[in-house]
Design an enzyme around this catalytic site. Structure first.
Site, mmCIF file in Angstrom:
data_model
loop_
_atom_site.group_PDB
_atom_site.id
_atom_site.type_symbol
_atom_site.label_atom_id
_atom_site.label_comp_id
_atom_site.label_asym_id
_atom_site.label_seq_id
_atom_site.Cartn_x
_atom_site.Cartn_y
_atom_site.Cartn_z
ATOM 1 N N SER A 296 29.298 57.701 50.468
ATOM 2 C CA SER A 296 29.732 58.607 49.405
ATOM 3 C C SER A 296 28.748 58.607 48.249
ATOM 4 C CB SER A 296 31.113 58.170 48.896
ATOM 5 O OG SER A 296 31.450 58.844 47.701
ATOM 6 N N TYR B 121 36.729 52.296 45.296
ATOM 7 C CA TYR B 121 36.324 53.194 46.377
ATOM 8 C C TYR B 121 34.807 53.136 46.570
ATOM 9 C CZ TYR B 121 35.182 57.543 48.794
ATOM 10 O OH TYR B 121 34.669 58.473 49.663
#
Length: 349
Positions: free
Chosen positions: A142, A167
């Site tokens: 990501s 995350y």
């Protein structure tokens, strides 16, 4: 060395997700005699009906097999590898979302760390006892790993040692874990740092989708950092084209003999959030989702930055262009128009 995807067995985890379902459909509709084994736990992070509608579409293809299960269950994962012997694995299963990781951290450890470890282990043991070995592991990372890096555009050569959300930390951990397994067991692995993926049938927790839901319900949308944020929005079809190109080309050995690489996949063109909202509004009206006389100003609120968010995302994709001759090229307006038209069809008809 290029892998021909024809006649291959491909595992896609998170196949009911936005990227996973689109990838599966692209492969099944364009690659001769490919077999796709799709895995998903169909959790309730967002509307399960949307996930089920994606799977229903995929079931029309005879070479698609869907298996409901959790990649955090190691015996389950190993059993599937033993049964189907995939040659290519694309790990897209993950607990997504920056803000959700603040309130539900356990979900990220289970899926993003334990689940990914189980995939790595199964790839490792696919090389033993004369089994058909995994030729390439592709996995989702990501753009969030870049945190608040001041240098833009973000390059895969930049240090990413200061995540600003759990995350992001789990995604950076995935890259490190993959490197270790590539080094130890020569598993070719490629990590993909996705930049703000959007499009029809996307994730309802993403800004463009949640803004639309709120505007339709006459609720107020909040624009963070008073609108002074930029995002490198990347249309889903561009993402899928990039993933397929990368699947076919396992990484070359690095200087220390590791078959490992990481790529950014982004539009290479960050958009200001205020401009993004303006375009979204126009396309929602054009598609008939909202009336022409809708009072947008009464439904917008500029608010401070939220914890875990970053001000700018901006992908350096020079390596992607150099290695694959590929560059995402869908404009934000064209992408949001496609989303608005899908939204009208899905929710209003």
């Amino acid at each position: 060395m290029k892998i021909k995807l024809e006649n291959k067995t491909i595992f896609i985890t998170g196949v009911a997700g936005f990227i996973g379902s689109n990838l599966a459909e692209r492969l099944l509709s364009t690659i001769t005699n490919v077999k796709v084994i799709g895995i998903d736990n169909l959790n309730n992070y967002y509307d399960k009906k949307l996930k089920e509608s994606r799977i229903s579409k995929l079931r029309m293809y005879p070479n698609f097999i869907f298996i409901k299960g959790n990649i955090a269950d190691k015996p389950f994962v190993q059993k599937l590898f033993d049964l189907y012997s995939p040659e290519i694995v694309v790990n897209l299963a993950a607990q997504a979302g920056v803000r959700y990781s603040i309130t539900n951290p356990d979900a990220y450890i289970e899926s993003n760390l334990v689940g990914f470890f189980n995939i790595l282990e199964s790839c490792r043991y696919s090389q033993e006892d004369g089994k058909r070995k995994v030729q390439h592991l592709v996995y989702a990372s990501s753009s969030s790993v870049y945190g608040n890096n001041q240098k833009v555009p973000y390059s895969t050569q930049d240090k990413v040692d200061h995540p600003v959300s759990l995350y992001a930390a789990t995604k950076k951990s995935n890259e490190l874990m993959a490197h270790a397994y590539s080094k130890l067991y020569k598993i070719p692995s490629t990590g993909l740092r996705f930049f703000t993926v959007y499009g029809p049938a996307g994730r309802p927790d993403m800004a463009y989708f949640s803004f639309t839901n709120k505007l339709v319900n006459q609720e107020t949308i909040q624009i963070f950092n008073y609108g002074n944020c930029q995002r490198d929005f990347t249309y889903i079809d561009d993402i899928i084209t990039g993933v397929v190109e990368i699947m076919e080309k396992p990484p070359k050995l690095t200087e220390d003999q590791v078959p490992y690489h990481i790529y950014n996949i982004g539009n290479n063109h960050p958009e200001n959030l205020v401009d993004f909202v303006e375009i979204l509004q126009q396309e929602l009206v054009n598609a008939g989702v909202l009336p022409e006389n809708y009072d947008f100003e009464a439904h917008k609120e500029l608010v401070p930055m939220q914890p875990g968010d970053v001000q700018t995302t901006y992908a350096d994709i020079d390596e992607l262009i150099q290695d694959f001759g590929f560059k995402p090229n869908t404009s934000l307006r064209d992408g949001l128009r496609a989303f608005a038209q899908w939204y009208k069809k899905y929710y209003f008809q």
